[in-house]
Design an enzyme around this catalytic site. Structure first.
Site, PDB file in Angstrom:
ATOM      1  N   HIS A 149       0.836  -1.195   0.000  1.00  0.00           N
ATOM      2  CA  HIS A 149       0.000   0.000   0.000  1.00  0.00           C
ATOM      3  C   HIS A 149       0.875   1.251   0.000  1.00  0.00           C
ATOM      4  O   HIS A 149       2.086   1.183   0.169  1.00  0.00           O
ATOM      5  CB  HIS A 149      -0.923   0.017   1.218  1.00  0.00           C
ATOM      6  CG  HIS A 149      -2.064  -0.945   1.122  1.00  0.00           C
ATOM      7  ND1 HIS A 149      -1.922  -2.281   1.404  1.00  0.00           N
ATOM      8  CD2 HIS A 149      -3.360  -0.766   0.755  1.00  0.00           C
ATOM      9  CE1 HIS A 149      -3.091  -2.890   1.221  1.00  0.00           C
ATOM     10  NE2 HIS A 149      -3.969  -1.992   0.831  1.00  0.00           N
ATOM     11  N   LYS A 161      -0.276   4.747   4.677  1.00  0.00           N
ATOM     12  CA  LYS A 161      -1.168   3.810   5.366  1.00  0.00           C
ATOM     13  C   LYS A 161      -0.644   3.546   6.775  1.00  0.00           C
ATOM     14  O   LYS A 161       0.542   3.287   6.967  1.00  0.00           O
ATOM     15  CB  LYS A 161      -1.288   2.499   4.582  1.00  0.00           C
ATOM     16  CG  LYS A 161      -2.300   1.527   5.185  1.00  0.00           C
ATOM     17  CD  LYS A 161      -2.581   0.367   4.248  1.00  0.00           C
ATOM     18  CE  LYS A 161      -3.554  -0.633   4.864  1.00  0.00           C
ATOM     19  NZ  LYS A 161      -4.864  -0.049   5.200  1.00  0.00           N
TER      20      LYS A 161
END
Length: 267
Positions: free
Chosen positions: A155, A159
Site C-alpha cells: 500500500h 497507510k
C-alpha cells in the site's frame, strides 16, 4: 432513493465516495462530515471532490450530517463505532469500510444490528474483484491443503496499519479452510535465523511505498510448482462503487450484519 451521508468526506476515500454517489442514479448525497480540525469544514462536499457544487456542506457534527440521511457510509479513521451507534439510533442503514477496528468489531456491529434492528455491511475491502479473491483463497487453500501459503500486500506510504485488513481477511479465509488459527499460525515477516518453515504457518508480508492503492497476492507453493493469485486496485473508485453496491443491497435486505460476500452472493 438512498439518501447518503459520508463520514470523512474530504479524505482520499471520502472524495471518491462523494463523486460516485453523485453520479449514481437512485443515490443522493444528504450529508458530509469531517473531523473538527479539518480545513474543509463549511465547504461544499462536491466542490472538494472536484465537481460542481451540490449544496451539501461539510460539517463536524454527525447529527447535522445525518439530519436528512437514511444511510451512512464510513471509511474514516475516527470514532467509527460511536458513529455507527448514532446512525443506528436514527435508524440509518450503515456501510463501514474502516479497517484496524480490532478483533471484536464484527461482534460489536452484529450486536448493534440486532439491538437496534438496523442493516449494516461491514467489510475489510469493497472491491468486487478482491472479494472474489477472498472466496477463491478459501477454495484453493482447501484444494491445495498441503501447499505452503504466503500473503504479500503493498500500500501507499501513508497507510497507518499493517498488515492491511484485506490481507488479514485473506489469511482468515485460509485458516478457515485448513482449520488453523490466525493468532497461532500467521507469521508476520521473518528476520534472522528463524528455522525451517513449519507445516501450518502462513507467511504475511506488508510492503509500503509511493501511492500504491492496494496490491494483494496469495501464493500456494510446493515442490516443483507455485500457484499465485493477485489483485491490484489502481483507483479508489473500485471501493466506492462496491460501497454503493452495498447500499443498494441493504435497501432490500432484512436487519442484520452483512459483508461483501453477502452483497455479491458468494456466501
Amino acid at each position: 432513493m438512498a439518501k447518503i451521508a459520508v463520514i470523512g468526506a474530504a479524505g482520499r476515500m471520502g472524495r471518491h465516495l462523494v463523486t460516485n454517489i453523485l453520479k449514481t442514479p437512485g443515490m443522493s448525497l444528504a450529508g458530509a462530515m469531517e473531523h473538527p480540525a479539518s480545513e474543509f469544514l463549511g465547504c461544499d462536499a462536491a466542490s472538494v471532490a472536484g465537481l460542481p457544487p451540490c449544496g451539501v456542506k461539510i460539517t463536524a457534527s454527525l447529527e447535522e450530517a445525518l439530519r436528512d440521511a437514511d444511510t451512512v457510509i464510513d471509511f474514516s479513521t475516527g470514532t467509527v463505532m460511536q458513529n455507527a451507534e448514532t446512525a443506528a439510533e436514527k435508524g440509518c442503514m450503515i456501510v463501514v469500510g474502516t479497517t484496524a477496528l480490532g478483533p471484536t468489531a464484527g461482534e460489536q456491529f452484529a450486536a448493534l444490528a440486532a439491538r437496534k434492528q438496523v442493516k449494516i455491511v461491514y467489510a475489510s475491502n469493497y472491491s468486487v474483484g478482491m472479494n472474489l479473491l477472498f472466496y477463491l483463497s478459501k477454495k484453493v487453500a482447501g484444494l491445495l491443503a498441503d501447499y505452503d501459503a504466503e500473503i504479500i500486500e503493498m500500500h501507499h506510504n501513508q497507510k497507518k496499519d499493517a498488515p492491511s485488513g484485506t490481507a488479514v481477511t485473506i489469511a482468515e479465509r485460509i485458516c478457515e479452510a485448513r482449520g488453523l488459527s490466525y493468532e497461532k499460525d500467521v507469521v508476520h515477516g521473518r528476520n534472522g535465523v528463524v528455522g525451517a518453515r513449519t507445516k501450518n504457518e502462513i507467511g504475511m508480508h506488508a510492503l509500503r511505498g509511493g501511492d500504491v492503492v492496494g496490491d494483494h497476492t496469495v501464493l500456494f507453493a510446493t515442490t516443483g510448482e507455485r500457484f499465485e493469485m493477485t489483485h491490484k486496485a489502481s483507483s479508489r473508485d473500485t471501493f466506492a462503487r462496491g460501497a454503493i453496491r452495498a447500499v443498494a443491497f441493504l435497501e432490500t435486505a432484512k436487519p442484520g450484519l452483512y459483508n461483501m460476500q453477502d452483497v455479491l452472493g458468494l456466501n
